[in-house]
Design an enzyme around this catalytic site. Structure first.
Site, PDB file in Angstrom:
ATOM      1  N   GLU A 130       0.824  -1.205   0.000  1.00 27.95           N
ATOM      2  CA  GLU A 130       0.000   0.000   0.000  1.00 27.95           C
ATOM      3  C   GLU A 130       0.859   1.255   0.000  1.00 27.95           C
ATOM      4  OE1 GLU A 130      -2.406  -0.775   3.434  1.00 27.95           O
ATOM      5  OE2 GLU A 130      -1.001   0.152   4.818  1.00 27.95           O
ATOM      6  N   HIS A 277       3.925  -1.481  10.590  1.00 26.67           N
ATOM      7  CA  HIS A 277       3.578  -0.069  10.491  1.00 26.67           C
ATOM      8  C   HIS A 277       2.350   0.240  11.331  1.00 26.67           C
ATOM      9  CE1 HIS A 277       1.049  -1.979   7.401  1.00 26.67           C
ATOM     10  NE2 HIS A 277       0.185  -0.993   7.604  1.00 26.67           N
ATOM     11  N   ARG A 296      -2.515  -8.105  13.181  1.00 21.74           N
ATOM     12  CA  ARG A 296      -2.310  -7.078  14.211  1.00 21.74           C
ATOM     13  C   ARG A 296      -1.575  -7.647  15.419  1.00 21.74           C
ATOM     14  NH1 ARG A 296      -7.648  -6.716  12.472  1.00 21.74           N
ATOM     15  NH2 ARG A 296      -8.178  -4.764  11.397  1.00 21.74           N
TER      16      ARG A 296
END
Length: 433
Positions: A130, A277, A296
Site C-alpha cells: 500500500e 507499520h 495485528r
C-alpha cells in the site's frame, strides 16, 4: 465514464463528523447515505472490495464489480492480461484521530496460507502492498529502525532491557560479543507477559514525567547514535499520547523499534508486504492491492495474532529515505501541476493533479488501464474529446465526486469560472503498460 457512489467505514479510530475529511467529502458529494454527524468517519472506499464496494451513482443497485464483469474491456488490455476481469486495487481516503494498530500485511504466499487456515479472520488470499499520500500533517510508524538505534534506546532506557532479555554491558566494559538480531529483540518484547509490559510502561512514564531522571541515561549522543534531542523528545511525547489511548499495550513500546515519520501534505510513503507499520494521526489518500488482510499485534483491542506477525515480518531495517518520491510525467501549463507516485508493484499507481485559483482547464492524458478519479477540491465539468461529447449524463465535478474512467480515455477538466479556491484531484490506476 461513470460516477460512483462510494462506501464509508466508521471505525472508532476515525475523526468524528465535520472533523473528518471523509464525512465532508461524502456530504459535499450529496451522498444520501450520510446522515449521522456524531459518528466517526474513518475511511472512504473506492473500488470493488466486497466489504465496501462502490456502485453506480445513477443505478445504485449495480456494483462497480458487476459493471466490470459486464464490460471487461473497460479495464484495458494490460490489466486484463495480468489481473483478469477484476480491478486489482482499492483506493481510499483516511481520516485518523487515534492510532491504528501495529500491523503488517502478508505477502502472496502467506496470504494464501492465512486464508486457507483462518478464512473468518483473513478474508482473501491476496497480498496488500500500500501507499499513503498525506493530505495534512500525517504521523506513522514504518519499518524497523537500524539495530544500533534500537540497542541505544535499550541502553538509554534500561526499563526496556528486561523485556528484550538483553544483558547490557556497563559503559566501561568492552566486550567482543555478537549483537542480538532485531528479530530476537522484537520477538522477546512482543512475547513479554502483560504484567511485565505494564510494569515497564509505568516505569517509563515515571521516568518521562517526574523529572527525577534524565530522559536518556546515558544520553544517546554518548552511545554514538545519530538522533537529535528533538527526535528523542518527539518519541517521548508520542509515548505519552499512546499510553493514554492504549494503557498497558505492548504497542506503546514498539516506537523504540520502528521508524517514526512525520509527513507534510503531498509527501508519500510506500509499505511493501510484511512491513510493520501503524498510522498515528492525520489525513491521507491511500492506494493498495485489493485486499483487506491485516495481521495485528498492538495498539488495538482487536484480536492480536502476535506469533503470526513475528513469523511474517521483514526485519530488514529501513535505512534509506522513508518517503516515496514523485515524478512529473508530462509538462504542464503554468499554474497546473501533475505528479505521479509509482511504487514498485503492478497493482496501482497514483497521479496528483492540482490547479491554482487562476487556471481554468487541463487535458488529463489517458492511461492504458482503468482508473478511479477522485476530486478533493474544486468545481467544474468533464468532457471527453475522443467522442466530442459529454462523458456521461452527469458531467460536473465537485469535492467528493468519484468517477470510474475506462482505459485509454482522455479526460478534459474544465474549472468553474466563479469557483472559490483551487482544484485538487487524485487518479488511481493499474501500473501496467
Amino acid at each position: 465514464m461513470l460516477r460512483l457512489k462510494c462506501a464509508s467505514q466508521r471505525y472508532d479510530w476515525g475523526k468524528v463528523g465535520v472533523n473528518s475529511i471523509v464525512y465532508k467529502l461524502q456530504v459535499a458529494s450529496e451522498n444520501p447515505d450520510i446522515s449521522h454527524v456524531d459518528l466517526p468517519y474513518a475511511e472512504l472506499w473506492m473500488g470493488t472490495h466486497p466489504s465496501g464496494s462502490s456502485c453506480l451513482w445513477d443505478n445504485p443497485h449495480v456494483t462497480l464489480a458487476a459493471h466490470i464483469q459486464e464490460n471487461p474491456a473497460s479495464l484495458g488490455k494490460p490489466s486484463l492480461i495480468y489481473f483478469g476481469r477484476r480491478l486489482p486495487f482499492l483506493f481510499k481516503v483516511l481520516s485518523v484521530a487515534k492510532a491504528l494498530s501495529i500491523q503488517a500485511h502478508p505477502d502472496k504466499k502467506m496470504a494464501v496460507r492465512l486464508h486457507a487456515e483462518q478464512p473468518d479472520l483473513y478474508k482473501d488470499g491476496s497480498h496488500k502492498p500500500e501507499m499513503a499520500i498525506a493530505l495534512t500533517d500525517f504521523e506513522a510508524l514504518l519499518g524497523f529502525r537500524p539495530l544500533n538505534q534500537i540497542l541505544a534506546f535499550i541502553q538509554a532506557f534500561p526499563e526496556l532491557a528486561e523485556l528484550t532479555t538483553l544483558e547490557l554491558p556497563s559503559p566501561e566494559e568492552k566486550r567482543d560479543v555478537q549483537p542480538p538480531s532485531i528479530k530476537q529483540l522484537y520477538s522477546n518484547l512482543m512475547r513479554s507477559s502483560p504484567e511485565k509490559v505494564e510494569s515497564t510502561i509505568k516505569s517509563l512514564l515515571n521516568r518521562f514525567t517526574t523529572g527525577s531522571k534524565s530522559v536518556c541515561d546515558p544520553p544517546l549522543s554518548i552511545l554514538g547514535v545519530d538522533l537529535q534531542e528533538e527526535d528523542v523528545q518527539a518519541l517521548v511525547d508520542l509515548f505519552l499520547r499512546l499510553t493514554q489511548a492504549f494503557p498497558g499495550d505492548v504497542g506503546c513500546l514498539s516506537i523504540f523499534f520502528l521508524n517514526y515519520i512525520r509527513l507534510k501534505s503531498g509527501e508519500a510513503i510506500f509499505l511493501k508486504a510484511n512491513t510493520p507499520h501503524a498510522y498515528l494521526s492525520g489525513d491521507c489518500v491511500e492506494c493498495m492491492a485489493n485486499s483487506d488482510n491485516v495481521v495485528r499485534a498492538g495498539l488495538t483491542p482487536k484480536f492480536k495474532d502476535v506469533e503470526r506477525l513475528l513469523e511474517m515480518l521483514d526485519y530488514t531495517p529501513l535505512t534509506d529515505s522513508l518517503r516515496l518520491g514523485a515524478t512529473q510525467p508530462i509538462p504542464t501549463p503554468e499554474g497546473i501541476s501533475m505528479k505521479s507516485f509509482i511504487p514498485p508493484v503492478s497493482e496501482f499507481a497514483v497521479d496528483v493533479i492540482q490547479f491554482d485559483a487562476e487556471s481554468r482547464g487541463f487535458s488529463l492524458p489517458s492511461v492504458p488501464t482503468a482508473s478511479i478519479l477522485l476530486f478533493l477540491h474544486g468545481q467544474g465539468t468533464i468532457t471527453c474529446p475522443s467522442t466530442g461529447e459529454a462523458c456521461s449524463q452527469e458531467t460536473k465535478f465537485g469535492p467528493g465526486f468519484v468517477y470510474f474512467v475506462p482505459a485509454d480515455m482522455i479526460v478534459n477538466l474544465v474549472s468553474k469560472e466563479d469557483r472559490k479556491g483551487s482544484l485538487h484531484a487524485f487518479r488511481a490506476y493499474v501500473n501496467r503498460k
